[in-house]
Design an enzyme around this catalytic site. Structure first.
Site, short mmCIF file in Angstrom:
data_model
loop_
_atom_site.label_atom_id
_atom_site.label_comp_id
_atom_site.label_asym_id
_atom_site.label_seq_id
_atom_site.Cartn_x
_atom_site.Cartn_y
_atom_site.Cartn_z
N GLN A 28 55.41 0.75 24.53
CA GLN A 28 53.99 0.71 24.20
C GLN A 28 53.12 1.27 25.34
O GLN A 28 52.09 1.89 25.08
CB GLN A 28 53.59 -0.74 23.90
CG GLN A 28 52.32 -0.89 23.06
CD GLN A 28 52.55 -0.71 21.57
OE1 GLN A 28 53.51 -1.24 21.03
NE2 GLN A 28 51.68 0.01 20.91
N LYS A 85 53.32 -6.51 24.20
CA LYS A 85 53.96 -6.78 22.91
C LYS A 85 54.30 -8.26 22.85
O LYS A 85 54.45 -8.91 23.88
CB LYS A 85 55.26 -5.97 22.80
CG LYS A 85 55.70 -5.72 21.39
CD LYS A 85 55.04 -4.49 20.81
CE LYS A 85 55.35 -4.28 19.35
NZ LYS A 85 54.89 -2.97 18.88
N GLY A 91 49.55 -6.34 14.54
CA GLY A 91 50.75 -6.59 13.76
C GLY A 91 51.92 -5.71 14.19
O GLY A 91 51.77 -4.78 14.97
N ASP A 92 53.08 -6.05 13.68
CA ASP A 92 54.30 -5.23 13.79
C ASP A 92 55.16 -5.73 12.63
O ASP A 92 54.64 -6.29 11.66
CB ASP A 92 54.96 -5.43 15.17
CG ASP A 92 56.01 -4.36 15.50
OD1 ASP A 92 55.63 -3.26 15.94
OD2 ASP A 92 57.21 -4.61 15.31
N THR A 103 49.85 4.12 10.92
CA THR A 103 51.14 4.44 11.55
C THR A 103 51.92 5.42 10.68
O THR A 103 52.45 6.44 11.17
CB THR A 103 51.96 3.16 11.80
OG1 THR A 103 51.12 2.18 12.40
CG2 THR A 103 53.15 3.43 12.70
N ASN A 112 54.84 -1.51 5.80
CA ASN A 112 53.58 -0.82 5.98
C ASN A 112 53.73 0.63 6.46
O ASN A 112 53.05 1.52 5.97
CB ASN A 112 52.84 -1.65 7.06
CG ASN A 112 51.41 -1.33 7.11
OD1 ASN A 112 50.76 -1.27 6.09
ND2 ASN A 112 50.92 -1.07 8.29
N SER A 134 44.06 1.10 15.99
CA SER A 134 43.67 -0.21 16.50
C SER A 134 42.60 -0.05 17.57
O SER A 134 41.64 -0.83 17.62
CB SER A 134 44.87 -0.92 17.14
OG SER A 134 45.63 -1.60 16.16
N1 GLU Z 1 52.95 -2.52 16.38
C1 GLU Z 1 52.34 -1.23 16.36
C2 GLU Z 1 53.04 -0.33 17.36
O1 GLU Z 1 54.24 -0.43 17.51
C3 GLU Z 1 50.83 -1.28 16.52
C4 GLU Z 1 50.30 -2.00 17.70
C5 GLU Z 1 48.79 -2.19 17.70
O2 GLU Z 1 48.12 -1.75 16.77
O3 GLU Z 1 48.30 -2.76 18.68
O4 GLU Z 1 52.48 0.54 17.98
#
Ligand code: GLU
Length: 447
Positions: free
Chosen positions: A112, A127, A166-167, A211, A242, A379
Site C-alpha cells: 500500500q 492496512k 474496505g478490502d 478498483t 467488488n 478513497s
Molecule cells: N483495499 C483497497 C486497496 O487494496 C483500498 C484501500 C482504500 O481505499 O483505502 O488498495
C-alpha cells in the site's frame, strides 16, 4: 536477483519476521527492483531508508470479543498496521477473512505504501483487518463484530492520522457499522475518518466501482501503448466481489468481452459475455455462490468446479480475487493461449514465478500496486470531498479516476525507460513509488 547489501537487509527482514511468507514475498519483489536505484542513489542507503521502510511505524493487535446469534461468545483478532506516514495519514483497507494474520496485513500494508505513492495523492500506507469471516453470518452478528472491532480501533484512527476503508469482506455494510460506532464513541461526525462510505452519509460516487474500473483502464492503457486496446478482446476475470464486478463492467464499456467470473467454489464461462446484472444479483444482493449463475443463465453459461479460470483462452487476464491465485502453471497456460496483457485488480495475485514468466515473455504486465491503485485513489478523492464538505458528480469523479490511472501508467513507463528497462511496469511501479516516499523520508531526518 538482489545485490549483497540488499541481500543482507533482506536476510534481516527474514530473521525479524519469521513465518510471514506473503510479507517476505512482497518485500523481495520490491527489493529486486531497487538495485538499480541503489546504484544511482547511494544517499538512500546511507540514510537507512530501505531498512526503515521494512519496519512498520506502528503495529496494533487487539482482541475482538462479540456474542453470536446463539448467545455464544466469539473471539477474533484485530489488526491495524500503520506502516508509513511519509506522504500523508496512513491509508488502506480492512480485510475480514479467516486467512488474515499479521504477515498478511504487513504484506498488504507494505504494498500500500508504494501504491498510494504512485497515485500522486497525499496518503501514507497502512492496512488492517481481522480473521473474522462475514460469510454465513447474520447482519446482526456482523454489526456486533464491527462494533466491538471499532471499540478498540477508534483511538488509533482519525482523518489526519489513519483512514481505513474496505478490502476483502469489508464493503458498505461493514463500513456503515464501523462508522456508526466511531461516531457514537467520539460524538463527532468525522466523515474523513473512513472511506467507502454510503452515498447518503459522506461517501463518494465511483468509489465502489473504482478498483475494478482502474484495473480495466490500466489494461487498456498498456495495450494502447502497444498500438491496440481492450476493444474486441476476450477477457478473463477472476473473483466476483467488488473489484471483479466493476472490472467486468468497465471491460464491457471499453468494448471488450468479459467471459469469466469465479469464487472459491469454481468459475463460470459465458461466451456471450458475463451478464452483469445477474452476477450482481447473485453476489451483491443474495451473497450466493457462483454456481447459481449457470442455473439462472438458461444453458448459456458453464460452471466449472475443478480447474482454473486461467485455462480459458483469452487475450487479457484480470486477476481480481486474492494473493497468489495465479501460479506458474496458470501463467504458462495463459501465455500458450496468446494472452497479451495481465492487469492485477487484486493485491499480489500472481506468484513470483508467474510474474517472471510474464516479464520474460514481454507481454504487458501491470502489477497490482499500479493497476489496482484506482480504489485507494478514489478513497483519497472521497477524503477531499469530505474535507471540503462537498460532493462531486459521477462524471467528474470518474474523469479524475481515469486521469489518475493514465498518469500512473505514464509514470511507470517513463521510470522504466529512465532505468533502461522499457515496458517493465514492475520496475517502473516499484521505483517510482519508492522514490517519492524515500525523498520525503530523507527530508524528515531519522524519525
Ligand atoms: N483495499 C483497497 C486497496 O487494496 C483500498 C484501500 C482504500 O481505499 O483505502 O488498495
Amino acid at each position: 536477483m538482489i545485490d549483497t547489501a540488499l541481500q543482507s537487509t533482506f536476510d534481516e527482514v527474514l530473521r525479524r519476521n519469521p513465518g510471514e511468507p506473503e510479507f517476505h514475498q512482497a518485500v523481495r519483489e520490491v527489493f529486486e527492483s531497487l538495485e538499480v536505484v541503489q546504484a544511482r542513489h547511494p544517499e538512500y542507503s546511507d540514510a537507512g531508508i530501505i531498512t526503515r521502510l521494512c519496519e512498520p511505524e506502528r503495529q496494533i493487535i487487539f482482541r475482538v470479543p462479540w456474542v453470536d446469534d446463539h448467545g455464544q461468545v466469539q473471539v477474533n483478532r484485530g489488526f491495524r498496521v500503520e506502516y508509513n506516514s511519509a506522504l500523508g495519514p496512513y491509508k488502506g483497507g480492512l480485510r475480514f477473512h479467516r486467512s488474515v494474520n499479521l504477515g498478511i496485513v504487513k504484506f498488504l500494508g507494505f504494498e500500500q505504501i508504494f501504491k498510494n505513492s504512485l497515485t500522486g495523492l497525499p496518503i501514507g500506507g497502512g492496512k488492517g483487518g481481522s480473521d473474522f469471516d462475514p460469510h454465513g453470518r447474520s447482519d446482526g452478528e456482523v454489526m456486533r463484530f464491527c462494533q466491538s472491532f471499532m471499540t478498540e480501533l477508534w483511538r488509533h484512527i482519525g482523518e489526519y492520522t489513519d483512514v481505513p476503508a474496505g478490502d476483502i469482506g469489508v464493503g458498505a455494510r461493514e463500513i456503515g457499522f464501523l462508522f456508526g460506532q466511531y461516531k457514537r464513541l467520539t460524538n463527532r461526525y468525522e466523515g474523513g475518518v473512513l472511506t467507502g462510505k454510503g452515498l447518503d452519509w459522506g461517501g463518494s460516487l465511483v468509489r465502489k466501482e473504482a478498483t475494478g474500473y482502474g484495473a480495466a483502464i490500466f489494461a487498456d492503457e498498456m495495450l494502447r501503448a502497444r498500438g491496440t486496446g481492450v476493444e474486441g478482446r476476450r477477457v478473463s476475470v477472476s473473483g466476483s466481489g467488488n473489484v471483479a464486478i466493476y472490472a467486468i463492467q468497465k471491460v464491457r464499456q471499453l468494448g471488450g468481452i468479459p467471459v469469466t467470473a469465479s469464487d472459491s467454489s469454481g468459475y463460470v464461462v459465458d461466451e456471450d459475455g458475463i451478464d452483469l446484472e445477474l452476477l450482481q444479483q447473485i453476489k451483491e444482493v443474495e451473497r450466493g455462490r457462483i454456481g447459481e449463475y449457470e442455473e439462472r443463465r438458461g444453458g448459456r453459461a458453464r460452471f466449472v468446479a475443478d480447474g482454473s479460470v486461467w485455462d480459458v483462452p483469452v487475450g487479457i487476464a484480470l486477476p481480481c480475487a486474492t494473493q497468489n491465485e495465479l501460479d506458474a502453471d496458470a501463467a504458462r497456460t495463459l501465455l500458450g493461449n496468446g494472452v497479451e496483457a495481465v492487469s492485477e485488480g487484486a493485491n499480489m495475485p500472481s506468484t513470483p514465478e508467474a510474474v517472471a514468466l510474464f516479464r520474460e515473455a514481454g507481454i504487458a504486465f501491470g502489477p497490482g500496486k499500479a493497476a489496482n491503485a484506482g480504489g485507494v485513489a478514489t478513497s483519497a478523492l472521497e477524503m477531499q470531498q469530505n474535507a471540503s464538505r462537498d460532493t462531486w458528480t459521477f462524471e467528474y469523479t470518474e474523469e479524475r479516476l481515469t486521469q489518475i490511472m493514465r498518469s500512473i501508467h505514464t509514470t511507470c513507463l517513463e521510470t522504466a525507460e529512465e532505468f533502461d528497462r522499457p515496458g517493465d511496469y514492475v520496475l517502473g511501479a516499484n521505483v517510482a513509488g519508492f522514490r517519492k516516499v524515500a525523498d520525503a523520508m530523507m527530508a524528515f531526518g531519522v524519525v
